[in-house]
Write a protein that holds these residues in place. Structure first.
Motif, PDB file in Angstrom:
ATOM      1  N   THR A  67     -77.506 -43.963 -11.471  1.00 18.98           N
ATOM      2  CA  THR A  67     -78.732 -44.254 -10.723  1.00 18.98           C
ATOM      3  C   THR A  67     -79.447 -42.961 -10.339  1.00 18.98           C
ATOM      4  OG1 THR A  67     -77.744 -46.266  -9.829  1.00 18.98           O
ATOM      5  CG2 THR A  67     -79.657 -45.390  -8.665  1.00 18.98           C
ATOM      6  N   ASP A  68     -78.671 -41.945  -9.894  1.00 17.04           N
ATOM      7  CA  ASP A  68     -79.255 -40.674  -9.456  1.00 17.04           C
ATOM      8  C   ASP A  68     -79.827 -39.858 -10.612  1.00 17.04           C
ATOM      9  OD1 ASP A  68     -78.477 -41.273  -6.853  1.00 17.04           O
ATOM     10  OD2 ASP A  68     -76.605 -40.142  -6.995  1.00 17.04           O
ATOM     11  N   PHE A  69     -79.159 -39.896 -11.770  1.00 13.23           N
ATOM     12  CA  PHE A  69     -79.548 -39.069 -12.914  1.00 13.23           C
ATOM     13  C   PHE A  69     -79.574 -39.915 -14.193  1.00 13.23           C
ATOM     14  CE2 PHE A  69     -77.180 -36.546  -9.828  1.00 13.23           C
ATOM     15  CZ  PHE A  69     -78.139 -35.595  -9.486  1.00 13.23           C
ATOM     16  N   PRO A  70     -80.549 -40.804 -14.323  1.00 12.46           N
ATOM     17  CA  PRO A  70     -80.551 -41.725 -15.469  1.00 12.46           C
ATOM     18  C   PRO A  70     -80.737 -41.031 -16.819  1.00 12.46           C
ATOM     19  CG  PRO A  70     -82.583 -41.934 -14.219  1.00 12.46           C
ATOM     20  CD  PRO A  70     -81.685 -41.035 -13.433  1.00 12.46           C
ATOM     21  N   THR A  88     -76.322 -32.074 -18.471  1.00 17.22           N
ATOM     22  CA  THR A  88     -77.579 -31.441 -18.870  1.00 17.22           C
ATOM     23  C   THR A  88     -78.714 -32.386 -18.510  1.00 17.22           C
ATOM     24  OG1 THR A  88     -76.441 -30.412 -20.722  1.00 17.22           O
ATOM     25  CG2 THR A  88     -78.839 -30.415 -20.803  1.00 17.22           C
ATOM     26  N   LEU A  89     -79.746 -31.830 -17.893  1.00 19.35           N
ATOM     27  CA  LEU A  89     -80.927 -32.615 -17.525  1.00 19.35           C
ATOM     28  C   LEU A  89     -82.159 -31.759 -17.783  1.00 19.35           C
ATOM     29  CD1 LEU A  89     -81.923 -35.297 -16.258  1.00 19.35           C
ATOM     30  CD2 LEU A  89     -81.806 -34.160 -14.043  1.00 19.35           C
ATOM     31  N   ASN A  90     -83.043 -32.249 -18.615  1.00 20.69           N
ATOM     32  CA  ASN A  90     -84.268 -31.526 -18.982  1.00 20.69           C
ATOM     33  C   ASN A  90     -83.961 -30.129 -19.526  1.00 20.69           C
ATOM     34  OD1 ASN A  90     -85.772 -33.742 -18.085  1.00 20.69           O
ATOM     35  ND2 ASN A  90     -85.847 -32.927 -16.001  1.00 20.69           N
ATOM     36  N   GLY A  91     -82.891 -30.018 -20.314  1.00 19.24           N
ATOM     37  CA  GLY A  91     -82.534 -28.747 -20.944  1.00 19.24           C
ATOM     38  C   GLY A  91     -81.830 -27.763 -20.040  1.00 19.24           C
ATOM     39  N   LYS A  92     -81.468 -28.146 -18.839  1.00 19.95           N
ATOM     40  CA  LYS A  92     -80.836 -27.240 -17.886  1.00 19.95           C
ATOM     41  C   LYS A  92     -79.474 -27.791 -17.475  1.00 19.95           C
ATOM     42  CE  LYS A  92     -82.238 -24.394 -14.063  1.00 19.95           C
ATOM     43  NZ  LYS A  92     -83.272 -24.050 -13.134  1.00 19.95           N
TER      44      LYS A  92
END
Length: 195
Positions: A67-70, A88-92
């Motif tokens: 839920t926090d990081f779909p 990894t989220l948005n390349g980071k």
């Protein structure tokens, strides 16, 4: 006749038990290591179950994370006190920490030294001129969770902070920098295995 049936049954059970045992030759030395129990592939020892459990989140924590990081990718879990997801989220690269109630405590991500407030950079350059900055981590606190976070073996109050790892030839330390640029000593890692 009853005695014959009873003795015959006992003889058959004894023979079945004797033939179901492993055959050990009396001419060969016994190697106790080779007499290990053969487990089926489906059976697991307690240590294997604990190891798998340490790399999988609690069901509630996993649901909160989704839920926090779909859009999170490459997610791996670790349990060391808190449940920690590396992803990894948005390349980071990020890490998210969840407490015992399965609620998000906060996240960390590596940032450039230049992102620190100018007042903090000037203070560090003046007071720690013999040290080199190796790593800067931004801790982003979840304001809705009152749990204190633990980094580098030390607990600290809930607040967004930078943590700057400095070292020279003799010492490695961590400084805590708040968003206003106030620098405080946080931890000495020179003689510690906490990194």
């Amino acid at each position: 006749m009853k005695h014959a049936i009873v003795f015959g049954s006992i003889f058959m059970l004894s023979a079945a038990a004797a033939f179901s045992q492993e055959v050990v030759s009396l001419n060969e030395p016994i190697h106790f290591a080779s007499l290990k129990l053969n487990r089926s592939p489906r059976e697991e020892t307690g240590s294997i179950r604990r190891e798998k459990a340490a790399t999988l989140p609690n069901c509630s924590t996993g649901q909160h994370f989704e839920t926090d990081f779909p859009n999170a990718a490459n997610v791996s879990w670790r349990r060391a006190g808190f449940e920690e997801a590396q992803f990894t989220l948005n390349g980071k690269e990020w890490k998210a920490f969840y407490d015992y109630n399965h609620d998000l405590i906060g996240t960390t991500t590596a940032v450039e030294y230049s992102v620190l407030p100018e007042a903090a950079r000037k203070y560090i350059e003046k007071h720690y001129s013999g040290y080199a900055a190796h790593q800067v981590i931004l801790f982003n606190d979840n304001a809705y969770n009152g749990s204190d976070m633990v980094l580098y073996g030390n607990a600290f109050d809930d607040a967004d902070n930078y943590f700057v790892m400095l070292s020279n030839s003799n010492k490695t330390m961590v400084l805590q920098v708040n968003l206003e640029g106030v620098v405080t000593y946080f931890s000495d890692l020179s003689y510690s295995n906490v990194k």
